[in-house]
Write a protein that holds these residues in place. Structure first.
Motif, PDB file in Angstrom:
ATOM      1  N   LEU A   1      38.064  -0.043 -51.759  1.00 53.50           N
ATOM      2  CA  LEU A   1      38.177   0.023 -52.659  1.00 53.50           C
ATOM      3  C   LEU A   1      37.844  -1.557 -52.565  1.00 53.50           C
ATOM      4  N   ARG A   2      38.025  -1.918 -53.963  1.00 51.59           N
ATOM      5  CA  ARG A   2      37.669  -3.452 -53.932  1.00 51.59           C
ATOM      6  C   ARG A   2      39.057  -4.539 -54.135  1.00 51.59           C
ATOM      7  N   GLY A   3      40.316  -3.732 -54.392  1.00 55.20           N
ATOM      8  CA  GLY A   3      40.850  -4.989 -54.207  1.00 55.20           C
ATOM      9  C   GLY A   3      42.293  -4.153 -54.807  1.00 55.20           C
ATOM     10  N   VAL A   4      43.298  -5.217 -55.008  1.00 58.62           N
ATOM     11  CA  VAL A   4      44.899  -4.573 -54.873  1.00 58.62           C
ATOM     12  C   VAL A   4      45.055  -3.648 -56.200  1.00 58.62           C
ATOM     13  N   GLU A   5      45.188  -3.892 -57.279  1.00 60.73           N
ATOM     14  CA  GLU A   5      45.008  -3.701 -58.786  1.00 60.73           C
ATOM     15  C   GLU A   5      44.338  -2.326 -58.789  1.00 60.73           C
ATOM     16  N   GLU A   6      42.685  -1.614 -58.129  1.00 65.69           N
ATOM     17  CA  GLU A   6      42.166  -0.319 -57.638  1.00 65.69           C
ATOM     18  C   GLU A   6      43.147   0.551 -57.293  1.00 65.69           C
ATOM     19  N   LEU A   7      43.725  -0.171 -56.108  1.00 67.42           N
ATOM     20  CA  LEU A   7      45.018   0.691 -54.860  1.00 67.42           C
ATOM     21  C   LEU A   7      45.929   0.958 -56.155  1.00 67.42           C
ATOM     22  N   MET A   8      46.430   0.290 -56.576  1.00 65.28           N
ATOM     23  CA  MET A   8      47.566   0.728 -57.670  1.00 65.28           C
ATOM     24  C   MET A   8      47.010   1.733 -58.500  1.00 65.28           C
ATOM     25  N   ASP A   9      45.995   1.367 -59.622  1.00 66.93           N
ATOM     26  CA  ASP A   9      45.744   2.260 -59.920  1.00 66.93           C
ATOM     27  C   ASP A   9      45.519   3.978 -59.462  1.00 66.93           C
ATOM     28  N   LEU A  10      44.662   3.655 -58.537  1.00 62.15           N
ATOM     29  CA  LEU A  10      44.773   5.260 -57.327  1.00 62.15           C
ATOM     30  C   LEU A  10      46.840   5.891 -57.095  1.00 62.15           C
ATOM     31  N   LEU A  11      47.655   4.713 -56.788  1.00 62.42           N
ATOM     32  CA  LEU A  11      48.749   5.196 -56.975  1.00 62.42           C
ATOM     33  C   LEU A  11      49.553   5.585 -57.723  1.00 62.42           C
ATOM     34  N   TYR A  12      49.048   4.785 -58.703  1.00 63.72           N
ATOM     35  CA  TYR A  12      49.564   5.470 -60.203  1.00 63.72           C
ATOM     36  C   TYR A  12      49.394   6.289 -60.461  1.00 63.72           C
TER      37      TYR A  12
ATOM     38  N   PHE B   1      66.907  10.478 -52.812  1.00 61.66           N
ATOM     39  CA  PHE B   1      67.056   9.405 -52.838  1.00 61.66           C
ATOM     40  C   PHE B   1      65.788   8.793 -53.554  1.00 61.66           C
ATOM     41  N   ASP B   2      66.019   7.200 -54.774  1.00 71.05           N
ATOM     42  CA  ASP B   2      66.063   6.401 -55.210  1.00 71.05           C
ATOM     43  C   ASP B   2      65.397   5.914 -54.337  1.00 71.05           C
ATOM     44  N   ALA B   3      63.726   5.803 -54.900  1.00 69.02           N
ATOM     45  CA  ALA B   3      62.863   5.387 -53.064  1.00 69.02           C
ATOM     46  C   ALA B   3      61.982   3.905 -54.415  1.00 69.02           C
ATOM     47  N   GLY B   4      62.833   3.381 -55.610  1.00 68.66           N
ATOM     48  CA  GLY B   4      62.777   3.179 -56.266  1.00 68.66           C
ATOM     49  C   GLY B   4      60.752   3.306 -57.191  1.00 68.66           C
ATOM     50  N   VAL B   5      60.428   1.863 -57.389  1.00 72.24           N
ATOM     51  CA  VAL B   5      58.891   1.844 -58.130  1.00 72.24           C
ATOM     52  C   VAL B   5      57.685   1.959 -57.424  1.00 72.24           C
ATOM     53  N   LEU B   6      56.881   2.593 -57.917  1.00 73.60           N
ATOM     54  CA  LEU B   6      55.520   1.795 -57.241  1.00 73.60           C
ATOM     55  C   LEU B   6      55.415   0.258 -57.397  1.00 73.60           C
ATOM     56  N   GLU B   7      55.878  -0.525 -58.485  1.00 76.18           N
ATOM     57  CA  GLU B   7      55.595  -1.621 -58.773  1.00 76.18           C
ATOM     58  C   GLU B   7      56.316  -2.757 -57.862  1.00 76.18           C
ATOM     59  N   ASP B   8      57.385  -2.400 -57.186  1.00 77.26           N
ATOM     60  CA  ASP B   8      57.728  -2.797 -56.026  1.00 77.26           C
ATOM     61  C   ASP B   8      57.145  -3.286 -54.851  1.00 77.26           C
ATOM     62  N   TRP B   9      56.803  -2.465 -54.577  1.00 74.34           N
ATOM     63  CA  TRP B   9      55.376  -2.213 -53.173  1.00 74.34           C
ATOM     64  C   TRP B   9      54.382  -3.316 -53.624  1.00 74.34           C
ATOM     65  N   ARG B  10      54.007  -3.918 -54.636  1.00 78.54           N
ATOM     66  CA  ARG B  10      52.685  -4.978 -55.405  1.00 78.54           C
ATOM     67  C   ARG B  10      53.012  -5.964 -54.159  1.00 78.54           C
ATOM     68  N   THR B  11      53.400  -6.803 -54.627  1.00 76.39           N
ATOM     69  CA  THR B  11      53.632  -8.264 -53.244  1.00 76.39           C
ATOM     70  C   THR B  11      53.134  -7.651 -52.354  1.00 76.39           C
ATOM     71  N   VAL B  12      53.498  -6.884 -51.398  1.00 76.41           N
ATOM     72  CA  VAL B  12      53.613  -6.153 -49.853  1.00 76.41           C
ATOM     73  C   VAL B  12      51.927  -6.058 -50.198  1.00 76.41           C
ATOM     74  N   LEU B  13      51.681  -5.309 -51.053  1.00 76.33           N
ATOM     75  CA  LEU B  13      50.521  -4.641 -50.690  1.00 76.33           C
ATOM     76  C   LEU B  13      49.308  -5.757 -50.911  1.00 76.33           C
ATOM     77  N   GLU B  14      49.303  -7.294 -51.769  1.00 72.42           N
ATOM     78  CA  GLU B  14      48.865  -8.353 -52.211  1.00 72.42           C
ATOM     79  C   GLU B  14      48.719  -9.577 -50.416  1.00 72.42           C
ATOM     80  N   LEU B  15      49.869  -8.807 -50.276  1.00 72.10           N
ATOM     81  CA  LEU B  15      50.204  -9.835 -49.005  1.00 72.10           C
ATOM     82  C   LEU B  15      49.132  -9.463 -48.015  1.00 72.10           C
TER      83      LEU B  15
END
Length: 149
Positions: free
Chosen positions: A3-14, A123-137
């Motif tokens: 993977l080349r970046g967080v955006e590519e990983l987010m796309d796969l996770l979506y 249970f409500d585990a939230g949404v994937l977007e909640d993890w973007r900042t952690v992935l970026e950090l």
């Protein structure tokens, strides 16, 4: 695939939302929700361990990288995230379905337990977007550490 970046990983996770569900006790597990629940359970149990949480989240991408290769999907996911998220995340993803000995035993045990619990947890585990900042950090920290090597 690397993977080349967080955006590519987010796309796969979506994309996991559209992936076929695997077998689970009492029904079929939605890979997207399973990943979110696993990460959320790890966040509850080890709030400071972002790498462990992300290992629970990103393990879901393996089947998308090599459809039909059930035995190798953990390895494919680990290989894909190693350069982006670091050796520890990759090692946890790769090892969490195997019996391993060493200092990482506790982390691997927690990951396996969260993975199993997430299969049936409701249970409500939230949404994937909640993890973007952690992935970026974690990606930024890994990039800085890699630059020092």
């Amino acid at each position: 695939m690397e993977l080349r970046g967080v955006e590519e990983l987010m796309d796969l996770l979506y994309a996991c939302r559209a992936a076929p569900a695997g077998p689970a006790p009492g029904g079929r597990a939605d890979p997207h929700q399973h990943a979110l629940r696993t990460a959320a359970l790890l966040r509850r149990g080890r709030p400071a361990d972002k790498e462990l949480q992300l290992a629970g989240l990103v393990q879901a991408i393996g089947p998308l990288l090599r459809p039909g290769d059930e035995r190798g999907h953990r390895d494919h996911a680990a290989d894909a995230v190693r350069s982006l998220l670091g050796a520890r995340v990759a090692g946890l993803v790769r090892g969490h379905v195997r019996s391993v000995a060493g200092p990482a035993d506790d982390d691997l045990l927690r990951l396996r337990q969260a993975d199993e619990e997430a299969r049936t947890a409701r249970f409500d585990a939230g949404v994937l977007e909640d993890w973007r900042t952690v992935l970026e950090l974690v990606a930024a920290r890994n990039s800085r550490l890699g630059a020092v090597d």
